[in-house]
Design a protein around this motif. Structure first.
Motif, PDB file in Angstrom:
ATOM      1  N   ALA A  28       0.829  -1.202   0.000  1.00 22.32           N
ATOM      2  CA  ALA A  28       0.000   0.000   0.000  1.00 22.32           C
ATOM      3  C   ALA A  28       0.865   1.254   0.000  1.00 22.32           C
ATOM      4  O   ALA A  28       0.579   2.231  -0.716  1.00 22.32           O
ATOM      5  N   VAL A  29       1.931   1.242   0.789  1.00 23.87           N
ATOM      6  CA  VAL A  29       2.850   2.384   0.812  1.00 23.87           C
ATOM      7  C   VAL A  29       3.470   2.580  -0.564  1.00 23.87           C
ATOM      8  O   VAL A  29       3.594   3.710  -1.052  1.00 23.87           O
ATOM      9  N   ARG A  30       3.870   1.493  -1.207  1.00 20.63           N
ATOM     10  CA  ARG A  30       4.484   1.604  -2.533  1.00 20.63           C
ATOM     11  C   ARG A  30       3.553   2.292  -3.526  1.00 20.63           C
ATOM     12  O   ARG A  30       3.967   3.206  -4.253  1.00 20.63           O
ATOM     13  N   GLU A  31       2.304   1.898  -3.554  1.00 25.16           N
ATOM     14  CA  GLU A  31       1.369   2.486  -4.518  1.00 25.16           C
ATOM     15  C   GLU A  31       1.121   3.965  -4.218  1.00 25.16           C
ATOM     16  O   GLU A  31       1.084   4.791  -5.133  1.00 25.16           O
ATOM     17  N   LEU A  32       0.971   4.307  -2.945  1.00 24.88           N
ATOM     18  CA  LEU A  32       0.701   5.701  -2.603  1.00 24.88           C
ATOM     19  C   LEU A  32       1.916   6.585  -2.839  1.00 24.88           C
ATOM     20  O   LEU A  32       1.796   7.722  -3.298  1.00 24.88           O
ATOM     21  N   VAL A  33       3.098   6.068  -2.540  1.00 26.81           N
ATOM     22  CA  VAL A  33       4.314   6.842  -2.756  1.00 26.81           C
ATOM     23  C   VAL A  33       4.544   7.071  -4.243  1.00 26.81           C
ATOM     24  O   VAL A  33       4.967   8.164  -4.656  1.00 26.81           O
ATOM     25  N   ASN A  35       2.259   7.347  -6.454  1.00 25.03           N
ATOM     26  CA  ASN A  35       1.320   8.412  -6.804  1.00 25.03           C
ATOM     27  C   ASN A  35       1.899   9.785  -6.472  1.00 25.03           C
ATOM     28  O   ASN A  35       1.800  10.738  -7.247  1.00 25.03           O
ATOM     29  N   SER A  36       2.514   9.886  -5.298  1.00 23.82           N
ATOM     30  CA  SER A  36       3.094  11.167  -4.877  1.00 23.82           C
ATOM     31  C   SER A  36       4.225  11.592  -5.799  1.00 23.82           C
ATOM     32  O   SER A  36       4.345  12.770  -6.153  1.00 23.82           O
ATOM     33  N   LEU A  37       5.077  10.649  -6.190  1.00 18.62           N
ATOM     34  CA  LEU A  37       6.188  10.976  -7.079  1.00 18.62           C
ATOM     35  C   LEU A  37       5.685  11.429  -8.446  1.00 18.62           C
ATOM     36  O   LEU A  37       6.214  12.383  -9.026  1.00 18.62           O
ATOM     37  N   ASP A  38       4.668  10.762  -8.959  1.00 17.04           N
ATOM     38  CA  ASP A  38       4.117  11.183 -10.244  1.00 17.04           C
ATOM     39  C   ASP A  38       3.439  12.536 -10.143  1.00 17.04           C
ATOM     40  O   ASP A  38       3.265  13.222 -11.156  1.00 17.04           O
ATOM     41  N   ALA A  39       3.036  12.915  -8.937  1.00 11.93           N
ATOM     42  CA  ALA A  39       2.435  14.233  -8.740  1.00 11.93           C
ATOM     43  C   ALA A  39       3.473  15.330  -8.554  1.00 11.93           C
ATOM     44  O   ALA A  39       3.122  16.469  -8.316  1.00 11.93           O
ATOM     45  N   GLY A  40       4.748  14.982  -8.641  1.00 11.13           N
ATOM     46  CA  GLY A  40       5.797  15.993  -8.546  1.00 11.13           C
ATOM     47  C   GLY A  40       6.237  16.319  -7.143  1.00 11.13           C
ATOM     48  O   GLY A  40       6.820  17.376  -6.915  1.00 11.13           O
ATOM     49  N   ALA A  41       6.003  15.436  -6.182  1.00 10.67           N
ATOM     50  CA  ALA A  41       6.370  15.712  -4.795  1.00 10.67           C
ATOM     51  C   ALA A  41       7.881  15.689  -4.617  1.00 10.67           C
ATOM     52  O   ALA A  41       8.581  14.875  -5.210  1.00 10.67           O
ATOM     53  N   THR A  42       8.373  16.592  -3.790  1.00 15.57           N
ATOM     54  CA  THR A  42       9.785  16.610  -3.415  1.00 15.57           C
ATOM     55  C   THR A  42       9.967  16.333  -1.925  1.00 15.57           C
ATOM     56  O   THR A  42      11.103  16.239  -1.456  1.00 15.57           O
ATOM     57  N   ARG A  43       8.887  16.194  -1.197  1.00 12.43           N
ATOM     58  CA  ARG A  43       8.935  15.828   0.220  1.00 12.43           C
ATOM     59  C   ARG A  43       7.771  14.896   0.501  1.00 12.43           C
ATOM     60  O   ARG A  43       6.609  15.247   0.261  1.00 12.43           O
ATOM     61  N   ILE A  44       8.085  13.700   1.002  1.00  8.46           N
ATOM     62  CA  ILE A  44       7.072  12.680   1.247  1.00  8.46           C
ATOM     63  C   ILE A  44       7.255  12.149   2.660  1.00  8.46           C
ATOM     64  O   ILE A  44       8.355  11.758   3.051  1.00  8.46           O
ATOM     65  N   VAL A  45       6.179  12.149   3.415  1.00  5.05           N
ATOM     66  CA  VAL A  45       6.186  11.660   4.790  1.00  5.05           C
ATOM     67  C   VAL A  45       5.245  10.469   4.872  1.00  5.05           C
ATOM     68  O   VAL A  45       4.053  10.579   4.557  1.00  5.05           O
ATOM     69  N   TRP A  53      -3.242  -1.261  11.637  1.00  3.58           N
ATOM     70  CA  TRP A  53      -3.372  -1.468  10.190  1.00  3.58           C
ATOM     71  C   TRP A  53      -3.786  -0.168   9.518  1.00  3.58           C
ATOM     72  O   TRP A  53      -4.736  -0.103   8.747  1.00  3.58           O
ATOM     73  N   ARG A  54      -3.000   0.854   9.822  1.00  2.44           N
ATOM     74  CA  ARG A  54      -3.285   2.195   9.324  1.00  2.44           C
ATOM     75  C   ARG A  54      -2.023   2.768   8.701  1.00  2.44           C
ATOM     76  O   ARG A  54      -0.924   2.616   9.243  1.00  2.44           O
ATOM     77  N   VAL A  55      -2.166   3.430   7.571  1.00  2.00           N
ATOM     78  CA  VAL A  55      -1.031   4.029   6.884  1.00  2.00           C
ATOM     79  C   VAL A  55      -1.463   5.384   6.332  1.00  2.00           C
ATOM     80  O   VAL A  55      -2.614   5.557   5.903  1.00  2.00           O
ATOM     81  N   GLN A  56      -0.533   6.338   6.367  1.00  2.00           N
ATOM     82  CA  GLN A  56      -0.807   7.677   5.849  1.00  2.00           C
ATOM     83  C   GLN A  56       0.413   8.156   5.069  1.00  2.00           C
ATOM     84  O   GLN A  56       1.544   8.022   5.536  1.00  2.00           O
ATOM     85  N   VAL A  57       0.171   8.685   3.880  1.00  2.00           N
ATOM     86  CA  VAL A  57       1.232   9.230   3.035  1.00  2.00           C
ATOM     87  C   VAL A  57       0.881  10.675   2.714  1.00  2.00           C
ATOM     88  O   VAL A  57      -0.179  10.953   2.132  1.00  2.00           O
ATOM     89  N   ALA A  58       1.757  11.607   3.119  1.00  2.00           N
ATOM     90  CA  ALA A  58       1.547  13.038   2.870  1.00  2.00           C
ATOM     91  C   ALA A  58       2.661  13.540   1.965  1.00  2.00           C
ATOM     92  O   ALA A  58       3.830  13.173   2.131  1.00  2.00           O
ATOM     93  N   ILE A 206      12.758   2.766  -3.719  1.00  2.00           N
ATOM     94  CA  ILE A 206      12.149   3.872  -4.461  1.00  2.00           C
ATOM     95  C   ILE A 206      13.015   5.128  -4.352  1.00  2.00           C
ATOM     96  O   ILE A 206      13.223   5.846  -5.339  1.00  2.00           O
ATOM     97  N   ALA A 207      13.548   5.387  -3.166  1.00  2.00           N
ATOM     98  CA  ALA A 207      14.325   6.615  -2.954  1.00  2.00           C
ATOM     99  C   ALA A 207      15.590   6.635  -3.780  1.00  2.00           C
ATOM    100  O   ALA A 207      15.999   7.691  -4.280  1.00  2.00           O
ATOM    101  N   ILE A 208      16.231   5.486  -3.972  1.00  2.00           N
ATOM    102  CA  ILE A 208      17.497   5.479  -4.702  1.00  2.00           C
ATOM    103  C   ILE A 208      17.292   5.836  -6.167  1.00  2.00           C
ATOM    104  O   ILE A 208      18.208   6.287  -6.841  1.00  2.00           O
ATOM    105  N   CYS A 209      16.073   5.669  -6.666  1.00  2.00           N
ATOM    106  CA  CYS A 209      15.758   6.088  -8.040  1.00  2.00           C
ATOM    107  C   CYS A 209      15.277   7.523  -8.101  1.00  2.00           C
ATOM    108  O   CYS A 209      15.126   8.072  -9.196  1.00  2.00           O
ATOM    109  N   HIS A 210      15.012   8.129  -6.941  1.00  2.00           N
ATOM    110  CA  HIS A 210      14.537   9.518  -6.879  1.00  2.00           C
ATOM    111  C   HIS A 210      15.337  10.250  -5.800  1.00  2.00           C
ATOM    112  O   HIS A 210      14.797  10.633  -4.745  1.00  2.00           O
ATOM    113  N   PRO A 211      16.626  10.466  -6.020  1.00  2.00           N
ATOM    114  CA  PRO A 211      17.474  11.031  -4.963  1.00  2.00           C
ATOM    115  C   PRO A 211      17.150  12.475  -4.615  1.00  2.00           C
ATOM    116  O   PRO A 211      17.618  12.963  -3.593  1.00  2.00           O
ATOM    117  N   HIS A 212      16.377  13.161  -5.447  1.00  2.00           N
ATOM    118  CA  HIS A 212      16.073  14.563  -5.171  1.00  2.00           C
ATOM    119  C   HIS A 212      14.954  14.740  -4.164  1.00  2.00           C
ATOM    120  O   HIS A 212      14.622  15.878  -3.797  1.00  2.00           O
TER     121      HIS A 212
END
Length: 632
Positions: A28-33, A35-45, A53-58, A206-212
């Motif tokens: 679930a984290v992989r899919e949401l993250v 999504n965030s990268l495709d949306a142009g995010a530069t900071r993901i929490v 059984w709760r997850v939040q991606v901002a 995922i981060a190693i492919c998006h170092p910025h």
């Protein structure tokens, strides 16, 4: 106009192999993250409560307006593709349009989002309109939509059942609660500790492919992982792999042909020209995600294809398992057995026994060269013409392992010294010409196209074992035996020559297995009496040795040619304690530099130790500040 989310046509849905695979919190984290990268995010929490059984991606990405939020969790809804042809030019991390819909089915899905495009920019250009909405060209509803975010809750069918305004910064916050509440069997196989380890591994890949991107992982309110952004993966790897420092890594960027032509001659791949870039790459701008549209975003895949390589220098770091032999393709780590085996083969006989290299290869290639529709989780792909990419990876690793001024640049002139020289040039007739040479693109291009020997000058021998060599960046110590062993080993690999003997070598006490081993090496032996055998052909390097019989007996115990070549090279190399003249030391250094893998011997031991000039200055407490010492 912003790209809107729409439901895919039935004929396109039928061409997609499978929906998203969400079998754990990490998935679930992989899919949401993504999504965030495709949306142009530069900071993901990422915040996880595994017991609940709760997850939040901002993220701080583009966000969505209300119209797209209503459609986001519908089945097969995406802004990425619209026709069948789009499936063959995927340039985003997500494209199936099932991530949010699957999460809505598996738990309670809530999305808060605020778009950061259009309206606000016009308000800032006209302060009077911003302070007085009546004078603005926007109506009240449009201004409210631009200034505020929205909170939407979805039912299990992906339909928005609660919609209200929310105070939120531009970006998106996705919360999934009670994950797998309707699937208790799946929960029974996942412990909280296992899930956190899987989430950390997922984020690292995922981060190693998006170092910025700046990454944060929290378990509840406790920070677990913080990844500081960098310009290349080289700066992120030490944050993931324990015991590895930045100086242990080598970064290389190689430009590739835009489109590899098929049906070339066999020599095409061997002679493909590679270009080495010493500058840090500028990462492409992100693009809209399947659920998070981003208007007017450029395509992230450049017209020119390139390969980025980060290797752990084998004389400094290696691993017990091949867990950091990884391949990324177009900003996603994938499993590629062909490329992974190519990496391991390229590092053959450079690491110690039962040790594996550290290597990350990232291919940025045309979407037409990839078929993502192989695995439902997109962790495996089809690469068209895999032999071409194998040749590029092998050649890049070979170049990164060389010892030359491209990989080991000379120490730069201190800033104060450079400023003094520039100031002096303006008032005198002489010219150092450093800047001119560095700015000459033609010279730099010519230098990038050739691999020349660096200036390594033998000056002494210590204990008849170590060669002291002077380099432009400092001083090197080279162990003469293993340096010569590397030279001989690569010569044997290029040509395994056998020499006929007038007087045979007599061997005794050979077993049937030992006779078979010698036969596989091309060393036929014949019976010469009771428990005696005669060898009339031996490796050329062993022909004139007094211990030839012992060497052949040693070779009879190895089962493959490569191990025999290592044993032959080790026995034939000059021994420590052998005195050498300056010319002999220099010849050995020159031959050693030209080997393919000069950093380690075939057993994996480091061949040289470099003592940089900056280290010497620090040891002797020398000051390089002009005016505080008697000289530079």
């Amino acid at each position: 106009m912003p790209v809107t989310i729409q439901t895919l046509p039935t004929e396109v849905i039928n061409l997609i192999a499978a929906g998203e695979v969400i079998d754990s919190i990490a998935a679930a984290v992989r899919e949401l993250v993504e999504n965030s990268l495709d949306a142009g995010a530069t900071r993901i929490v990422v915040s996880v409560w595994p017991e609940q059984w709760r997850v939040q991606v901002a993220d701080n990405g583009t966000g969505m307006d209300l119209e797209n939020l209503r459609q986001a969790a519908s089945p097969h809804s995406t802004s990425k593709i619209t026709t069948e042809a789009d499936l063959y030019k995927i340039d985003t991390l997500g494209f199936r349009g099932e991530a949010l819909h699957s999460l809505a089915q598996l738990g309670c899905l809530e999305v808060l989002s605020r778009s950061n495009d259009l309206g606000l920019g016009d308000f800032s250009e006209n302060p009077e309109s911003a302070s007085n909405p009546a004078k603005s060209s926007f109506n009240k509803g449009g201004m409210e939509n631009a200034r505020s975010g929205w909170r939407v809750v979805y039912n299990n069918a992906g339909v928005a059942v609660e919609v209200e305004t929310a105070a939120i910064a531009p970006g998106t916050v996705v919360t999934v609660d009670n994950l797998f509440g309707n699937w208790p069997v799946r929960r029974s196989f996942l412990s909280p500790a296992q899930q956190m380890r899987s989430i950390q591994l997922t984020l690292q890949q995922i981060a190693i492919c998006h170092p910025h991107v700046n990454w944060q992982l929290r378990q509840g309110t406790t920070p677990c992982l913080h990844v500081t952004p960098g310009s290349t993966a080289e700066q992120l790897l030490p944050q993931f792999v324990r015991g590895i420092r930045l100086n242990d890594l080598q970064y290389l960027k190689v430009n590739l042909p835009s489109f590899p032509e098929r049906n070339k001659s066999p020599d095409y791949f061997a002679h493909t020209q590679l270009f080495l870039s010493k500058t840090q790459p500028s990462y492409p701008c992100p693009i809209p995600d399947a659920q998070f549209p981003m208007p007017n975003a450029p395509c992230p895949i450049p017209n020119s294809q390139f390969l980025e390589l980060v290797i752990g220098l084998p004389d400094r770091c290696h691993r017990r398992r091949p867990d950091w032999v990884k391949v990324g393709v177009n900003r996603r780590v994938v499993r590629s057995p062909e490329l992974e085996q190519t990496i391991l083969s390229a590092f053959a006989r450079t690491c110690p026994r039962d040790r594996y290299p550290v290597c990350f290869v990232h291919l940025q290639i045309s979407p037409s060269e990839i078929d993502w529709n192989r695995h439902p989780a997109k962790v495996e792909i089809y690469l068209h013409d895999p032999s071409f990419w194998q040749a590029q990876v092998s050649a890049a690793i070979s170049r990164a392992l060389h010892l030359n001024d491209e990989v080991l640049p000379p120490a730069p002139i201190p800033a104060r010294v450079g400023q003094l020289l520039k100031a002096s040039e303006q008032k005198s007739a002489y010219s150092v010409g450093i800047s001119a040479r560095q700015n000459d693109e033609g010279d730099e291009q010519e230098k990038a196209n050739q691999i020349g020997l660096m200036e390594l000058r033998a000056i002494a021998q210590v204990h008849n074992t170590y060669i002291v060599a002077e380099h432009s960046s400092g001083m090197w110590l080279v162990e003469q035996h293993i340096a010569h062993e590397r030279v001989l080993y690569e010569q044997l690999c290029a040509a395994w020559q056998l020499k006929c003997l007038e007087k045979p070598v007599i061997l005794s006490q050979l077993s049937a297995l030992q006779i078979d081993n010698l036969s596989r090496l091309g060393l036929e032996v014949e019976s010469f009496g009771e428990q005696l055998w005669a060898a009339r052909e031996v490796p050329e390097l062993l022909a004139d040795r007094d211990d030839c019989a012992d060497a052949l007996f040693e070779l009879s115990k190895v089962a493959d040619l490569q191990a025999a070549q290592v044993a032959t090279a080790c026995r034939s190399a000059m021994r420590n304690g052998t005195p050498l003249s300056l010319s002999q030391m220099q010849n050995l250094l020159d031959e050693w530099q030209q080997t393919r893998n000069p950093r380690t011997c075939p057993h994996g031991r480091p061949i040289y130790f470099a003592l940089e000039e900056s280290t010497l200055a620090r040891i002797f407490r020398r000051s390089w500040v002009i005016g505080k010492s008697h000289g530079i």
